[in-house]
Scaffold this active site. Structure first.
Site, PDB file in Angstrom:
ATOM      1  N   THR A  74       0.842  -1.210   0.000  1.00  8.05           N
ATOM      2  CA  THR A  74       0.000   0.000   0.000  1.00  8.05           C
ATOM      3  C   THR A  74       0.866   1.245   0.000  1.00  8.05           C
ATOM      4  O   THR A  74       0.624   2.190  -0.757  1.00  8.05           O
ATOM      5  CB  THR A  74      -0.937  -0.012   1.220  1.00  8.05           C
ATOM      6  OG1 THR A  74      -1.770  -1.171   1.157  1.00  8.05           O
ATOM      7  CG2 THR A  74      -1.815   1.229   1.235  1.00  8.05           C
ATOM      8  N   ARG A 234       3.788   2.535   9.700  1.00  3.70           N
ATOM      9  CA  ARG A 234       5.073   2.824   9.080  1.00  3.70           C
ATOM     10  C   ARG A 234       6.047   3.312  10.133  1.00  3.70           C
ATOM     11  O   ARG A 234       5.694   4.124  10.998  1.00  3.70           O
ATOM     12  CB  ARG A 234       4.935   3.896   7.984  1.00  3.70           C
ATOM     13  CG  ARG A 234       4.375   3.399   6.669  1.00  3.70           C
ATOM     14  CD  ARG A 234       5.389   2.517   5.946  1.00  3.70           C
ATOM     15  NE  ARG A 234       4.892   2.030   4.667  1.00  3.70           N
ATOM     16  CZ  ARG A 234       4.268   0.871   4.491  1.00  3.70           C
ATOM     17  NH1 ARG A 234       4.006   0.108   5.541  1.00  3.70           N
ATOM     18  NH2 ARG A 234       3.895   0.476   3.281  1.00  3.70           N
ATOM     19  N   ASP A 258       5.476  -2.892  15.170  1.00  6.10           N
ATOM     20  CA  ASP A 258       5.761  -3.849  14.113  1.00  6.10           C
ATOM     21  C   ASP A 258       6.618  -3.229  13.019  1.00  6.10           C
ATOM     22  O   ASP A 258       7.064  -3.928  12.108  1.00  6.10           O
ATOM     23  CB  ASP A 258       4.446  -4.366  13.502  1.00  6.10           C
ATOM     24  CG  ASP A 258       4.658  -5.441  12.462  1.00  6.10           C
ATOM     25  OD1 ASP A 258       5.276  -6.469  12.792  1.00  6.10           O
ATOM     26  OD2 ASP A 258       4.221  -5.257  11.301  1.00  6.10           O
ATOM     27  N   GLU A 263      14.629  -0.700   8.426  1.00  9.57           N
ATOM     28  CA  GLU A 263      14.308  -2.127   8.522  1.00  9.57           C
ATOM     29  C   GLU A 263      15.189  -2.941   7.589  1.00  9.57           C
ATOM     30  O   GLU A 263      15.223  -2.635   6.382  1.00  9.57           O
ATOM     31  CB  GLU A 263      12.822  -2.349   8.188  1.00  9.57           C
ATOM     32  CG  GLU A 263      11.894  -1.681   9.163  1.00  9.57           C
ATOM     33  CD  GLU A 263      10.434  -1.751   8.759  1.00  9.57           C
ATOM     34  OE1 GLU A 263       9.573  -1.493   9.616  1.00  9.57           O
ATOM     35  OE2 GLU A 263      10.148  -2.061   7.577  1.00  9.57           O
ATOM     36  N   HIS A 285       7.920  -6.425  11.219  1.00  6.88           N
ATOM     37  CA  HIS A 285       7.097  -5.958  10.085  1.00  6.88           C
ATOM     38  C   HIS A 285       6.317  -7.121   9.452  1.00  6.88           C
ATOM     39  O   HIS A 285       6.368  -7.337   8.237  1.00  6.88           O
ATOM     40  CB  HIS A 285       7.972  -5.271   9.035  1.00  6.88           C
ATOM     41  CG  HIS A 285       7.190  -4.323   8.162  1.00  6.88           C
ATOM     42  ND1 HIS A 285       7.689  -3.114   7.740  1.00  6.88           N
ATOM     43  CD2 HIS A 285       5.930  -4.397   7.639  1.00  6.88           C
ATOM     44  CE1 HIS A 285       6.790  -2.496   6.979  1.00  6.88           C
ATOM     45  NE2 HIS A 285       5.711  -3.263   6.914  1.00  6.88           N
TER      46      HIS A 285
END
Length: 318
Positions: A74, A234, A258, A263, A285
């Site tokens: 998304t 995010r 998360d 990352e 994530h």
């Protein structure tokens, strides 16, 4: 024949059936692609598929055949959308596929923190129950969700799904107005009021220049109820250094994240220093990554590519 290049197959779980477009095409697939390799790998491609491999203006400038980028997510901040727009390149993202998986993960974090599940589990591992000399013990707080207030940042499908679950549990829901907005309107509560009234704060919005570090120390100091802070949206929406400082000062009661700013996290990420605390949960994530959701995501990617080939592009961003 259109050439399609998938830059980072390894970001989609192995359970997913990688269906391909029904029209005649050339397919090239890579497990992962480093930023410096993106331009070379997209040479001669008509359509690119990316989840996390960045497609920036420097690469786009040399890709004369590129006509479409299908983002397998998304969030589309990995793509320079303005550069694509100026060159007539269509960018499509996926939407709505995570309507169950992200809210479920959100509440997994909320339940675990609200009822001190991680802390009690560790106590059993450490032998505390065996030494308690009674049927239970009370080392950590346990709070009901019913009657509590959850502040939701983001009123899209994920925020709405979180609110639906919350109401079914007897919780009060507040949707936060945009930061800095004076008139909240009937569907929203002022940003600062949500900070002050909520027992739990959960983020479900995109990362943009306007939302980056949206919550930092000034916001933490307005939190009167020591809320749980949950982020399945995010990394970068919350100032992570300030978050740890707020935890140390008792301004927040627990952290369930998360997503992180970088990352995988770099060694100096402040959250890595507090992972052993019973009121801190960090997951890698994976809120989006149920088997069902990943298959729905991929099916949508292929649908957008087929729509583009038919001349009716869908989910166009920018």
């Amino acid at each position: 024949m259109l050439k399609i290049v998938f830059l980072d197959r390894d970001t989609i779980g192995p359970s997913v059936e990688i269906l391909r477009p029904a029209f005649n095409h050339e397919w090239v697939e890579y497990g992962k692609t480093a930023p410096d390799d993106v331009a070379a790998r997209l040479e001669g491609a008509d359509i690119a598929i990316t989840n996390k491999a960045p497609i920036r203006v420097a690469a786009i400038d040399g890709l004369t055949r590129l006509k479409m980028i299908a983002v397998a997510a998304t969030g589309y901040d990995v793509v320079d959308v303005a550069a694509c727009r100026s060159r007539g390149i269509i960018v499509s993202n996926v939407r709505g596929y995570a309507v169950n998986t992200v809210p479920e993960h959100t509440f997994s974090l909320i339940f675990a923190l609200r009822r001190s599940i991680v802390a009690f589990r560790q106590d059993v591992i450490d032998g505390e129950w065996q030494r308690a000399n009674q049927f239970c013990f009370f080392n950590h707080p346990i709070r009901n969700l019913a009657g509590s207030t959850i502040g939701i940042f983001g009123r899209g499908v994920l925020g709405q799904s979180v609110a639906h679950i919350a109401r079914s549990l007897g919780m009060k829901t507040l949707f936060a107005a945009r930061k800095g907005t004076q008139a909240a309107g009937p569907l929203y509560t002022a940003f600062e009021e949500v900070l002050e009234r909520s027992d739990i704060l959960t983020l479900h919005m995109p990362l943009t220049p306007e939302t980056r570090n949206m919550i930092a120390m000034p916001e933490f100091r307005r939190m009167r109820r020591r809320p749980l802070m949950v982020n399945t949206a995010r990394g970068g929406l919350v100032d992570e250094a300030d978050l740890v400082k707020a935890l140390d000062e008792g301004l927040v009661g627990g952290i369930g994240f998360d997503v992180l700013t970088s990352e995988p996290p770099k060694a100096d990420n402040p959250l890595l220093r507090v992972l052993d605390r019973p009121n801190v949960i960090v997951t890698p994530h994976v809120a989006w990554a149920s088997d069902e959701a990943m298959q729905a995501l991929w099916n949508q990617v292929i649908g957008h590519i087929e729509n583009f080939e038919k001349g009716v592009p869908s989910n166009v961003v920018g």
